[in-house]
Design an enzyme around this catalytic site. Structure first.
Site: not given
Length: 269
Positions: A10, A34, A124, A155-156, A159
Site C-alpha cells: 500500500a 501490509e 536504486n 528528494h521529497h 523521505k
C-alpha cells in the site's frame, strides 16, 4: 514467468510495483502484504491499486502464502525486510531488496543470507542510475585524484533517511574506483568554521523538499573546469520497472549476492 510477492503493497513504491508487475510480460502478481495493523488487510490488491479485481488479497504476513510466490520485492523498512529475508531462507525463496538505511549488522545478515538464497540488492533500480554508477567509476579513475568531489541529492519531504542510498552508492562507486573505502573519505555534514577542504574527501549535501522524486549530481571540480554527472527521476515507475526486471532475472539463479550491475551486465561495458 516469475511469481512476485510485493511487501508493503500500500506504500508509494508498493503501488507502483503492483502496476509494474501488472504491466510486465515476464512477471505475475502472486501475493501482497501490509503491516498487521493496516486497514487494507483482506482487501483485493488490484482494487487497492486501481487496477480492478485481481483475486489476490493483501495479507499481514507473507509466511501465510509462501506456496504462491517465487520472489519477494521489498521496498519497506530495514526491520521488515530482515524478517522477509528470514522467511525467504526458511522457504528457499529469492528476494529483491530496495530498502535502504540498513545498519552494519543488518547488512551482515543480508550477506550471510545470500549464501543460502539468491538476493539482488541495489540502492536504486533505475537503469539510468545504474549506468551513472558505471560512468562515475570511469570519471573517478580519470579525474578523481585531481578534483574536489561532491555529491548533491534531493528528494521529497517524506523521505526518512539521508543521504539517500543512491547518493551513498555514488560515493561508493567513486571511492572504490580510487582505491578507497567510502567510510574513510565521506563528509556528510559541514557547519560553522570547518577549515579548508581536504583533498581526498567526498562531500555530501542533502535536500528534502516538496514532491521531488529523486535527483542526484556528482561533481568533479578542478580549477578552471567542472564535470557534473546528473540523474533526475520524474516518475517512481522507473524504479518499479527496474525492480521487476531484477525479479525476473533473479528467478532460478543460484544463491548469491547480486546487484543491478549483474542484472544489466554493466561490468561488460
Amino acid at each position: 514467468m516469475v511469481r512476485v510477492a510485493i511487501a508493503g503493497a500500500a506504500g508509494r513504491m508498493g503501488r507502483n510495483l503492483i502496476k509494474a508487475v501488472n504491466g510486465s510480460q515476464f512477471a505475475v502478481l502472486a501475493a501482497a502484504s501490509e503491516r498487521p495493523e493496516s486497514s487494507l488487510i483482506g482487501v483485493d490488491v488490484g482494487e487497492m491499486a486501481g487496477l480492478g479485481k485481481s483475486g489476490i488479497l493483501i495479507v499481514d504476513d507473507l509466511a501465510k502464502v509462501t506456496d504462491d510466490f517465487d520472489v519477494i520485492i521489498d521496498f519497506t523498512l530495514p526491520i521488515s525486510t530482515l524478517k522477509n529475508i528470514e522467511l525467504c531462507q526458511e522457504h528457499n525463496k529469492a528476494i529483491v531488496i530496495g530498502t535502504t538505511g540498513f545498519s552494519e549488522p543488518g547488512k551482515e545478515i543480508i550477506d550471510q543470507a545470500s549464501k543460502e538464497i539468491p538476493v539482488v540488492m541495489a540502492p536504486n533500480y533505475s537503469v539510468g542510475v545504474n549506468l551513472v554508477f558505471k560512468l562515475l567509476e570511469k570519471a573517478a579513475k580519470v579525474m578523481g585524484d585531481y578534483c574536489d568531489i561532491e555529491i548533491v541529492e534531493a528528494h521529497h519531504r517524506y523521505k526518512v533517511d539521508a543521504p539517500s542510498g543512491t547518493a551513498i552508492g555514488m560515493g561508493e562507486a567513486i571511492a572504490g574506483a580510487m582505491g578507497n573505502k567510502l567510510e574513510d573519505v565521506a563528509v556528510y555534514a559541514r557547519e560553522g568554521i570547518t577549515g579548508e577542504r581536504s583533498k581526498d574527501e567526498i562531500g555530501f549535501a542533502t535536500i528534502r523538499a516538496g514532491d521531488i522524486v529523486g535527483e542526484h549530481t556528482a561533481m568533479f571540480a578542478d580549477i578552471g573546469e567542472r564535470v557534473e554527472i546528473t540523474h533526475k527521476a520524474t516518475d517512481r515507475m522507473t524504479f518499479a520497472n527496474g525492480a521487476v526486471r531484477a525479479s525476473h532475472w533473479l528467478h532460478k539463479k543460484e544463491p548469491g549476492f547480486y546487484t543491478m550491475h549483474d542484472v544489466l551486465n554493466l561490468d561488460q561495458i
